[in-house]
Structures are given as structure tokens and as C-alpha cells.
Design an enzyme around this catalytic site. Structure first.
Site, PDB file in Angstrom:
ATOM      1  N   TYR A  36      -2.042   2.735   2.336  1.00  0.00           N
ATOM      2  CA  TYR A  36      -1.327   3.699   1.474  1.00  0.00           C
ATOM      3  C   TYR A  36      -1.165   5.041   2.196  1.00  0.00           C
ATOM      4  O   TYR A  36      -0.076   5.585   2.292  1.00  0.00           O
ATOM      5  CB  TYR A  36      -2.085   3.901   0.150  1.00  0.00           C
ATOM      6  CG  TYR A  36      -1.770   5.218  -0.512  1.00  0.00           C
ATOM      7  CD1 TYR A  36      -0.565   5.388  -1.199  1.00  0.00           C
ATOM      8  CD2 TYR A  36      -2.637   6.307  -0.416  1.00  0.00           C
ATOM      9  CE1 TYR A  36      -0.253   6.617  -1.767  1.00  0.00           C
ATOM     10  CE2 TYR A  36      -2.329   7.522  -0.984  1.00  0.00           C
ATOM     11  CZ  TYR A  36      -1.135   7.675  -1.659  1.00  0.00           C
ATOM     12  OH  TYR A  36      -0.820   8.890  -2.211  1.00  0.00           O
TER      13      TYR A  36
ATOM     14  N   SER B  91       0.883  13.617   0.485  1.00  0.00           N
ATOM     15  CA  SER B  91      -0.494  13.725  -0.010  1.00  0.00           C
ATOM     16  C   SER B  91      -1.389  14.420   0.998  1.00  0.00           C
ATOM     17  O   SER B  91      -1.194  14.294   2.209  1.00  0.00           O
ATOM     18  CB  SER B  91      -1.016  12.307  -0.266  1.00  0.00           C
ATOM     19  OG  SER B  91      -2.412  12.317  -0.457  1.00  0.00           O
TER      20      SER B  91
ATOM     21  N   LYS C  52       2.254   7.275   3.828  1.00  0.00           N
ATOM     22  CA  LYS C  52       2.639   8.688   3.643  1.00  0.00           C
ATOM     23  C   LYS C  52       2.894   9.336   5.004  1.00  0.00           C
ATOM     24  O   LYS C  52       3.850  10.079   5.191  1.00  0.00           O
ATOM     25  CB  LYS C  52       1.545   9.454   2.883  1.00  0.00           C
ATOM     26  CG  LYS C  52       1.431   9.080   1.408  1.00  0.00           C
ATOM     27  CD  LYS C  52       2.687   9.418   0.626  1.00  0.00           C
ATOM     28  CE  LYS C  52       2.698   8.890  -0.783  1.00  0.00           C
ATOM     29  NZ  LYS C  52       3.999   8.895  -1.439  1.00  0.00           N
TER      30      LYS C  52
HETATM   31  N1  UFG Z   1     -15.077   9.850  -8.447  1.00  0.00           N
HETATM   32  C1  UFG Z   1     -16.267   9.539  -9.083  1.00  0.00           C
HETATM   33  N2  UFG Z   1     -16.236   8.560 -10.025  1.00  0.00           N
HETATM   34  C2  UFG Z   1     -15.109   7.888 -10.371  1.00  0.00           C
HETATM   35  C3  UFG Z   1     -13.899   8.229  -9.729  1.00  0.00           C
HETATM   36  C4  UFG Z   1     -13.933   9.206  -8.763  1.00  0.00           C
HETATM   37  O1  UFG Z   1     -17.299  10.110  -8.791  1.00  0.00           O
HETATM   38  O2  UFG Z   1     -15.159   7.006 -11.228  1.00  0.00           O
HETATM   39  C5  UFG Z   1     -15.089  10.921  -7.439  1.00  0.00           C
HETATM   40  C6  UFG Z   1     -14.628  10.459  -6.073  1.00  0.00           C
HETATM   41  O3  UFG Z   1     -15.716   9.942  -5.333  1.00  0.00           O
HETATM   42  C7  UFG Z   1     -14.064  11.747  -5.506  1.00  0.00           C
HETATM   43  C8  UFG Z   1     -13.537  12.505  -6.714  1.00  0.00           C
HETATM   44  O4  UFG Z   1     -14.154  11.896  -7.839  1.00  0.00           O
HETATM   45  O5  UFG Z   1     -15.101  12.500  -4.951  1.00  0.00           O
HETATM   46  C9  UFG Z   1     -12.028  12.384  -6.872  1.00  0.00           C
HETATM   47  O6  UFG Z   1     -11.679  11.001  -6.816  1.00  0.00           O
HETATM   48  P1  UFG Z   1     -10.220  10.500  -7.215  1.00  0.00           P
HETATM   49  O7  UFG Z   1     -10.220   9.011  -7.050  1.00  0.00           O
HETATM   50  O8  UFG Z   1      -9.817  11.059  -8.527  1.00  0.00           O
HETATM   51  O9  UFG Z   1      -9.307  11.207  -6.117  1.00  0.00           O
HETATM   52  P2  UFG Z   1      -9.334  11.068  -4.537  1.00  0.00           P
HETATM   53  O10 UFG Z   1      -9.500  12.435  -4.024  1.00  0.00           O
HETATM   54  O11 UFG Z   1     -10.255  10.062  -4.039  1.00  0.00           O
HETATM   55  O12 UFG Z   1      -7.903  10.431  -4.290  1.00  0.00           O
HETATM   56  C10 UFG Z   1      -6.779  11.225  -4.330  1.00  0.00           C
HETATM   57  C11 UFG Z   1      -5.544  10.396  -4.748  1.00  0.00           C
HETATM   58  C12 UFG Z   1      -5.172   9.399  -3.697  1.00  0.00           C
HETATM   59  C13 UFG Z   1      -5.124  10.032  -2.343  1.00  0.00           C
HETATM   60  C14 UFG Z   1      -6.407  10.749  -2.051  1.00  0.00           C
HETATM   61  C15 UFG Z   1      -6.381  11.477  -0.758  1.00  0.00           C
HETATM   62  O13 UFG Z   1      -5.789   9.733  -5.968  1.00  0.00           O
HETATM   63  O14 UFG Z   1      -3.892   8.878  -4.010  1.00  0.00           O
HETATM   64  O15 UFG Z   1      -6.631  11.726  -3.053  1.00  0.00           O
HETATM   65  O16 UFG Z   1      -7.606  12.015  -0.447  1.00  0.00           O
HETATM   66  F1  UFG Z   1      -4.934   9.120  -1.368  1.00  0.00           F
END
Ligand code: UFG
Length: 344
Positions: A151, A126, A155
Site C-alpha cells: 500500500y 500519505s 503511494k
Molecule cells: N493502535 C492501537 N490499537 C488499535 C489500533 C491502533 O494501539 O486497535 C495504535 C497504533 O499502534 C498506532 C496508532 O494507534 O500507534 C495509530 O494507528 P492507526 O492504525 O490508526 O494509524 P497508523 O498511523 O498506523 O496508519 C495510518 C493510516 C495508514 C497509513 C499509515 C502511515 O491509517 O493508511 O498511517 O503511517 F499507511
């Protein structure tokens, strides 16, 4: 026909990869304990490809089950290791569950691969390993920063375990694929992501809000140092991501790898903000999304997107889908789930 072991092959990225392996002429053997997936995924794979892959419901933490599987399905030439727990928040509250499962399964896999003379491993990693990189887009040379969750730490540790194993053994060769943000579903809408309960990730939350399962989407922060204030990510279509796994397997079994352990970024190379993604979703679906601006989510990275030039050049692979196509596939999948009641 070359036989590939796919651990976690009924999961979200695993199932799309099995489809692409079959389409590329490989035989896939799936090992999955169904802890976060449904057996019905096999039917989706069969409808798309015309092939029902071999399936073994085993826990990779059980070495004898793995040994039996590798004996029963002799002649495997490579393994793609997806099987792992992946919920960031849960890993903070239950770290030992994550360390035990994610590390034990990898160690067992490496040991038994070696005993069964399986010399090639593609590992599901990741972009979380980069944290908030100083330079964007982020290259594979960017430093790996201390993990912000158990988590993410699994990785990093798994990559280190593989790197050390590949360095110690002339024979084991491995590629770690660092995913950016996989979204979307197969164009047929027969397989896709099945989040359990309230989704943590942005796109499943958007599609569930659009279809009426969730009342309102919260945008976590609009005061970041980005053009519109919301966080930026590199969203990649899961089918593009799946195809990169086939390219990685081919690189390893074709002996085209330049080191025993290689790392590739898998993204589109384009950063998209949360608000931009919402606008694009509204455009392709015709649905006005009910959302509000909420506070920042703890632990979020402000902005990250991939420099994909190394993967493009060395794997001969490039993400093809536009954001519109990708979001449309996610939306079609959500609608299919509603009509079929296909949910976890
Ligand atoms: N977000 C919102 N509202 C929500 C959900 C997410 O605004 O309800 C925003 C988050 O703040 C972020 C973006 O959307 O800015 C993406 O969020 P995600 O949760 O979809 O993805 P992330 O980038 O946080 O997480 C992903 C993977 C994880 C991994 C991570 C590493 O899902 O497994 O990237 O950065 F660890």
C-alpha cells in the site's frame, strides 16, 4: 461554476472534500465504484449542502468508462484523486490487487485528463512515505524511505508517476497532499468513516468499543521511546483535511503553484500518544474505555508528526480543530450510526 472531478468522492475523505468544494462554490462530479463506500453518502452530502452532486459509478481501471464520464461532464478544470485501496494489512497479503488498482487508475486518469485538457491534479498521498523520520517534526524535505507495505509503495510510485508526468508536460500541474492521521467526522454527523468489519485504525476502534460493538481496545505497545511509551501520531480532523484540498485546487487553478509538482504535509503539527488520545476521548465522551496494553503491532512507526509550516504559508491553510472537537465529532458519528443502523 467551476467543475471538479472527485474520484473516490463517496469515501471517507472524499465525501468531506465534496462538501467543502460545494461550500466554496464549486460543482463536484464524483466518480466512485462503491467498492468501499455506500451510495447513501450522497444523501448525507445533499442534507449538509442542499446540493446532490453528480455521481458516476465507474471503475477507473476501465479507461472507456472514464472517457465517457469526462465527455458527459465536459469542462472539468481539475481532478482530486482519492480512489484507491488503503488497507495496509490486506496489501501485504494481496499485493497485486493493490498495484493493479492503485497504479492503473492513476495512469488512466492522467492519460484521459490530458486528452480532455484537464490540467490540474490533486493527489491523495500519505505520511507513510516518510517511514520513521530521523528528525521531528517531519518536513517535506525529509527523505522518502523504502515502503514497509505494498500500500505504502503504491503511494510512493504514484507520486513518482505524477512527478515524471508533470516534468515531461508543460501543461499538467499537480499537488500531492501527504496526510498524517485523518480522524473525526462532519459536525452534522451526517457523513463520516464507515470501516468495514473490525477497524484497523485507532479512533474507529475506540468509538466502537465505547459504544459496545467491540469488547476491548488493545493499545499496541507501551515500551516505545516516547514520554508514556505509546506511539505518537498527528491526528487531523477530516474536515480540516478536506479544506486543504480546496486550497490546493485553488492554488493550481489560480496559477499560484511554484513548481509543476508540489508536495505538502497535512497535519496539525502536534504529536499525540495513543494513551493521551484515549484519555482525551474518555474526557469528552464521559465513557470509561475498556482497554489493555498489548504487544507492539508489526510495522508500526514509533512517532511521527508534521511540520506544517510549508502548507500553512503556501496554501494559506491551517488545521483549526482541537483534539477534543475532533474526537467529539467521531463520537457523535458513532452514535448516529447506531441510531440509524448506518454501517458497512
Ligand atoms: N493502535 C492501537 N490499537 C488499535 C489500533 C491502533 O494501539 O486497535 C495504535 C497504533 O499502534 C498506532 C496508532 O494507534 O500507534 C495509530 O494507528 P492507526 O492504525 O490508526 O494509524 P497508523 O498511523 O498506523 O496508519 C495510518 C493510516 C495508514 C497509513 C499509515 C502511515 O491509517 O493508511 O498511517 O503511517 F499507511
Amino acid at each position: 461554476m467551476k467543475r471538479i472531478l472527485v474520484t473516490g468522492g463517496t469515501g471517507y475523505i472524499g465525501s468531506h472534500t465534496v462538501v467543502e468544494l460545494i461550500r466554496a462554490g464549486y460543482e463536484a462530479v464524483i466518480a466512485d465504484n462503491l467498492s468501499n463506500s455506500e451510495i447513501s453518502v450522497l444523501e448525507g452530502i445533499e442534507k449538509i449542502t442542499g446540493v446532490k452532486p453528480a455521481f458516476e459509478c465507474i471503475d477507473l481501471c476501465d479507461p472507456s468508462a472514464l472517457d465517457h464520464l469526462l465527455t458527459r461532464h465536459g469542462g472539468i478544470v481539475a481532478a482530486i484523486h482519492f480512489a484507491a485501496y488503503k488497507a495496509v494489512g490486506e496489501s501485504v497479503s494481496q499485493p497485486l490487487k493493490y498495484y493493479r488498482n492503485n497504479l492503473t487508475s492513476l495512469i488512466n486518469l492522467l492519460e484521459w485528463m490530458s486528452r480532455h485538457s484537464i490540467l490540474h491534479l490533486v493527489f491523495s498521498s500519505s505520511c507513510t512515505v516518510y517511514g520513521q523520520p530521523e528528525k521531528l517534526p517531519v518536513t517535506e524535505q525529509a527523505p522518502v524511505l523504502p515502503a514497509t507495505s505494498p500500500y505504502g509503495n503504491t503511494k510512493q510510485i504514484c507520486e513518482a508517476i505524477i512527478r515524471d508526468t508533470a516534468a515531461a508536460s508543460e501543461s499538467i500541474k499537480s499537488i500531492a497532499l501527504r496526510y498524517f492521521n485523518p480522524i473525526g467526522a462532519h459536525a452534522s454527523a451526517l457523513i463520516g468513516e464507515l470501516p468495514v468489519g473490525i477497524p484497523n485504525n485507532l479512533v474507529p476502534f475506540i468509538t466502537q468499543t465505547a459504544i459496545g460493538i467491540r469488547e476491548q481496545l488493545s493499545v499496541f505497545g507501551n515500551d516505545y521511546n516516547t514520554p508514556d511509551g505509546s506511539c505518537i501520531r498527528d491526528y487531523i480532523h477530516v474536515v480540516d483535511l478536506a479544506k486543504a484540498h480546496v486550497a490546493a485546487v485553488e492554488r493550481l487553478i489560480g496559477g499560484k503553484n511554484k513548481k509543476n509538482f508540489e508536495v505538502f504535509n497535512l497535519g496539525t503539527g502536534r504529536g499525540v500518544s495513543v494513551l493521551e488520545l484515549i484519555r482525551t476521548f474518555e474526557k469528552i465522551s464521559g465513557v470509561k474505555l475498556n482497554y489493555k496494553i498489548a504487544g507492539r503491532r508489526e510495522g508500526d512507526t514509533e512517532q511521527v508528526w508534521a511540520d506544517t509550516s510549508f502548507a500553512n504559508r503556501e496554501l494559506g491553510w491551517k488545521a483549526q480543530s482541537t483534539l477534543e472537537e475532533t474526537l467529539l465529532s467521531a463520537w457523535k458519528w458513532e452514535q448516529y450510526c447506531r441510531t440509524t443502523g448506518n454501517r458497512k
